[in-house]
Each structure stands twice: as C-alpha cells, then as structure tokens.
Design a protein around this motif. Structure first.
Motif, PDB file in Angstrom:
ATOM      1  N   ASP A 173      -1.568   5.188   3.226  1.00  0.00           N
ATOM      2  CA  ASP A 173      -1.814   5.110   1.786  1.00  0.00           C
ATOM      3  C   ASP A 173      -2.737   6.272   1.432  1.00  0.00           C
ATOM      4  O   ASP A 173      -3.923   6.246   1.744  1.00  0.00           O
ATOM      5  CB  ASP A 173      -2.460   3.772   1.434  1.00  0.00           C
ATOM      6  N   LEU A 174      -2.198   7.300   0.812  1.00  0.00           N
ATOM      7  CA  LEU A 174      -2.954   8.530   0.536  1.00  0.00           C
ATOM      8  C   LEU A 174      -3.511   8.584  -0.882  1.00  0.00           C
ATOM      9  O   LEU A 174      -4.070   9.603  -1.288  1.00  0.00           O
ATOM     10  CB  LEU A 174      -2.055   9.749   0.783  1.00  0.00           C
ATOM     11  N   LYS A 175      -3.406   7.495  -1.615  1.00  0.00           N
ATOM     12  CA  LYS A 175      -3.905   7.477  -2.986  1.00  0.00           C
ATOM     13  C   LYS A 175      -5.424   7.294  -2.997  1.00  0.00           C
ATOM     14  O   LYS A 175      -5.967   6.372  -2.394  1.00  0.00           O
ATOM     15  CB  LYS A 175      -3.248   6.339  -3.768  1.00  0.00           C
ATOM     16  N   ASP A 176      -6.115   8.218  -3.665  1.00  0.00           N
ATOM     17  CA  ASP A 176      -7.573   8.132  -3.862  1.00  0.00           C
ATOM     18  C   ASP A 176      -8.346   8.034  -2.545  1.00  0.00           C
ATOM     19  O   ASP A 176      -9.344   7.309  -2.444  1.00  0.00           O
ATOM     20  CB  ASP A 176      -7.933   6.941  -4.754  1.00  0.00           C
ATOM     21  N   ILE A 177      -7.911   8.785  -1.528  1.00  0.00           N
ATOM     22  CA  ILE A 177      -8.646   8.740  -0.264  1.00  0.00           C
ATOM     23  C   ILE A 177      -9.937   9.552  -0.361  1.00  0.00           C
ATOM     24  O   ILE A 177     -10.015  10.523  -1.103  1.00  0.00           O
ATOM     25  CB  ILE A 177      -7.790   9.248   0.912  1.00  0.00           C
ATOM     26  N   ARG A 178     -10.934   9.122   0.395  1.00  0.00           N
ATOM     27  CA  ARG A 178     -12.214   9.831   0.441  1.00  0.00           C
ATOM     28  C   ARG A 178     -12.046  11.167   1.169  1.00  0.00           C
ATOM     29  O   ARG A 178     -11.262  11.286   2.094  1.00  0.00           O
ATOM     30  CB  ARG A 178     -13.271   8.992   1.155  1.00  0.00           C
ATOM     31  N   SER A 179     -12.825  12.167   0.740  1.00  0.00           N
ATOM     32  CA  SER A 179     -12.758  13.488   1.348  1.00  0.00           C
ATOM     33  C   SER A 179     -13.455  13.487   2.704  1.00  0.00           C
ATOM     34  O   SER A 179     -14.203  12.560   3.050  1.00  0.00           O
ATOM     35  CB  SER A 179     -13.409  14.521   0.435  1.00  0.00           C
ATOM     36  N   VAL A 180     -13.230  14.555   3.471  1.00  0.00           N
ATOM     37  CA  VAL A 180     -13.896  14.720   4.760  1.00  0.00           C
ATOM     38  C   VAL A 180     -15.414  14.757   4.580  1.00  0.00           C
ATOM     39  O   VAL A 180     -16.160  14.144   5.353  1.00  0.00           O
ATOM     40  CB  VAL A 180     -13.407  16.008   5.461  1.00  0.00           C
TER      41      VAL A 180
ATOM     42  N   GLU B 117      10.039   2.634  10.588  1.00  0.00           N
ATOM     43  CA  GLU B 117       8.803   3.330  10.956  1.00  0.00           C
ATOM     44  C   GLU B 117       8.023   3.744   9.716  1.00  0.00           C
ATOM     45  O   GLU B 117       6.786   3.670   9.686  1.00  0.00           O
ATOM     46  CB  GLU B 117       9.137   4.549  11.820  1.00  0.00           C
ATOM     47  N   LYS B 118       8.733   4.180   8.711  1.00  0.00           N
ATOM     48  CA  LYS B 118       8.081   4.588   7.458  1.00  0.00           C
ATOM     49  C   LYS B 118       7.319   3.421   6.830  1.00  0.00           C
ATOM     50  O   LYS B 118       6.175   3.570   6.378  1.00  0.00           O
ATOM     51  CB  LYS B 118       9.122   5.119   6.480  1.00  0.00           C
ATOM     52  N   LYS B 119       7.946   2.267   6.825  1.00  0.00           N
ATOM     53  CA  LYS B 119       7.314   1.084   6.216  1.00  0.00           C
ATOM     54  C   LYS B 119       6.094   0.628   7.017  1.00  0.00           C
ATOM     55  O   LYS B 119       5.068   0.254   6.447  1.00  0.00           O
ATOM     56  CB  LYS B 119       8.328  -0.055   6.121  1.00  0.00           C
ATOM     57  N   ASN B 120       6.189   0.693   8.330  1.00  0.00           N
ATOM     58  CA  ASN B 120       5.125   0.163   9.185  1.00  0.00           C
ATOM     59  C   ASN B 120       3.945   1.110   9.357  1.00  0.00           C
ATOM     60  O   ASN B 120       2.816   0.669   9.568  1.00  0.00           O
ATOM     61  CB  ASN B 120       5.680  -0.187  10.569  1.00  0.00           C
TER      62      ASN B 120
ATOM     63  N   ILE C 133     -13.989   3.979   8.722  1.00  0.00           N
ATOM     64  CA  ILE C 133     -14.354   3.851   7.311  1.00  0.00           C
ATOM     65  C   ILE C 133     -13.102   3.652   6.471  1.00  0.00           C
ATOM     66  O   ILE C 133     -12.131   4.415   6.614  1.00  0.00           O
ATOM     67  CB  ILE C 133     -15.095   5.122   6.829  1.00  0.00           C
ATOM     68  N   ASN C 134     -13.100   2.641   5.610  1.00  0.00           N
ATOM     69  CA  ASN C 134     -11.982   2.434   4.697  1.00  0.00           C
ATOM     70  C   ASN C 134     -11.759   3.702   3.876  1.00  0.00           C
ATOM     71  O   ASN C 134     -12.682   4.198   3.228  1.00  0.00           O
ATOM     72  CB  ASN C 134     -12.268   1.242   3.791  1.00  0.00           C
ATOM     73  N   ALA C 135     -10.543   4.231   3.907  1.00  0.00           N
ATOM     74  CA  ALA C 135     -10.273   5.545   3.301  1.00  0.00           C
ATOM     75  C   ALA C 135     -10.394   5.521   1.783  1.00  0.00           C
ATOM     76  O   ALA C 135     -10.645   6.561   1.168  1.00  0.00           O
ATOM     77  CB  ALA C 135      -8.877   6.024   3.696  1.00  0.00           C
TER      78      ALA C 135
ATOM     79  N   SER D 286      -2.351  -3.121   6.971  1.00  0.00           N
ATOM     80  CA  SER D 286      -2.149  -2.528   5.635  1.00  0.00           C
ATOM     81  C   SER D 286      -3.309  -1.641   5.207  1.00  0.00           C
ATOM     82  O   SER D 286      -3.335  -1.153   4.074  1.00  0.00           O
ATOM     83  CB  SER D 286      -1.962  -3.643   4.598  1.00  0.00           C
ATOM     84  N   VAL D 287      -4.257  -1.406   6.107  1.00  0.00           N
ATOM     85  CA  VAL D 287      -5.469  -0.650   5.763  1.00  0.00           C
ATOM     86  C   VAL D 287      -5.391   0.777   6.313  1.00  0.00           C
ATOM     87  O   VAL D 287      -5.200   0.978   7.512  1.00  0.00           O
ATOM     88  CB  VAL D 287      -6.738  -1.341   6.302  1.00  0.00           C
TER      89      VAL D 287
END
Length: 209
Positions: free
Chosen positions: A143-150, A136-139, A195-197, A176-177
C-alpha cells in the motif's frame, strides 16, 4: 588639642572612604569576572551542542533520490504492475533502491542508483502457477498511498531508541499492513525498528543477531 583631634578625625574619615572604595572596586571586578565566566560557559555549551548536531548530520547517509521518485521510475519501466517490496541499502559504499513488482504472470526487479537516479533492469521471470492470475499481486502488493518518507521513519526509529543512525530501509507487507523496517547502527550494535508506513507508529524493535 582640638586641632589635633580634628585632624585625626578627618584622617580616619578619609581612610574609611578609601577602604570603602577599594571594597566596591573588588566587588565590581568580581562581578565582571563571574559574568565573563558565565558567558564563556554558555558559549562552550552552545558550541558543544552545535558539534553534536553536525556530527549527527555528517553520519546520516545522503540520499538524493527520494522514495516517490524511485517508485515513479519503476512504474515507468514496468507500468500496470504492483510493487511487492522496496529496499534501500548500500552496495560498495553507494546506496541503491531495489524494487520488485508483479503483474498477473511475471515478477520484475529493478535497481536504481539513489544518488544519480540511474535505473537498471535486473530480471524478469515467470511466476509459479499458484502465484499467477493476480494471486501474488493480491497477497503481496504494498500500500503506497501516503507512505512516510525515509527521513521521517529514520527520525522515528532513532528517537524510539534514543540514539544511533539509520543505515538501511525496507518497505514490506505483512498481512494487510505495509511497514518500514529501519536498521539503526548504535555503537557496535544494530537494531531493527518496524514502523507503520502510513501512521508512523512503532510496531516492533529488536536487536539484530
């Protein structure tokens, strides 16, 4: 006769000067009036623009706890887990973050007050056997790196529609998005913008049923 003619000529010239003076005065007054009207119009336009801006600001929900702080609070409560979803929406007029995550054997959920930062552990439950051991973790891990703010994705969503106010946000993953799903209120309608994060690209727009 010569004296009479001279007096008549002098009288005519004086009348001409008086009339010319009156004409110049009228033109001067007209110019001043036009300038005054132009200034009032400009001030009115500026006031209207300011009122519109203030209206947008007032309608925008006030979120005091940002996404980074909410994620940090979750990670402190459940270290060594991966976040699989994040929602920011109102409950009885107050905004809350609802964050879910997993490790190799369990799923966790917390609720964080977006105004005060107060965190409440909602539940812990064992994953199904086919979801354990990192499956479940893998799937599902975001991806929380450099995400856009609210604030960023709200502006992107509103600009893409040309109107409206962002009212709800979800951070999700498909394949993967990792993407933001922003719900925007436009009059009597609600639109959802994906929106792509990381990049901020608009992926999809649709009218909610």
């Amino acid at each position: 006769m010569d004296n009479v003619n001279k007096k008549m000529m002098i009288g005519t010239l004086c009348l001409g000067f008086v009339l010319a003076g009156c004409t110049n005065t009228d033109k001067s007054l007209e110019t001043k009036q036009q300038s005054k009207v132009s200034t009032q119009t400009s001030q009115s336009a500026t006031q209207n623009s300011s009122d519109t801006s203030n209206s947008i600001t007032k309608n925008q929900p006030q979120i005091k706890i940002n996404v980074e702080d909410a994620i940090k609070a979750y990670n402190e409560a459940y270290p060594n887990t991966a976040i699989t979803s994040l929602d920011l929406d109102p409950s009885f007029g107050v905004y809350y973050y609802e964050i879910k995550g997993v490790d190799d054997s369990k799923e966790y959920e917390v609720k964080i007050n977006a105004e005060t930062g107060e965190l409440k552990k909602e539940r812990e439950e064992t994953l199904d056997k086919d979801e354990q051991n990192g499956v479940e973790k893998k799937n599902e891990a975001l991806d929380l790196k450099d995400i856009r703010s609210v604030d960023d994705v709200s502006k992107i969503a509103q600009d893409s529609l040309g109107e409206g106010t962002a009212i709800e946000w979800s951070l999700e993953r498909e394949l993967s998005v990792t993407y933001w799903e922003v719900k925007v209120q436009t009059g009597n309608k609600e639109m959802t913008v994906k929106i792509n994060a990381q990049t901020g690209d608009v992926l999809e727009k649709e009218l909610d049923d």
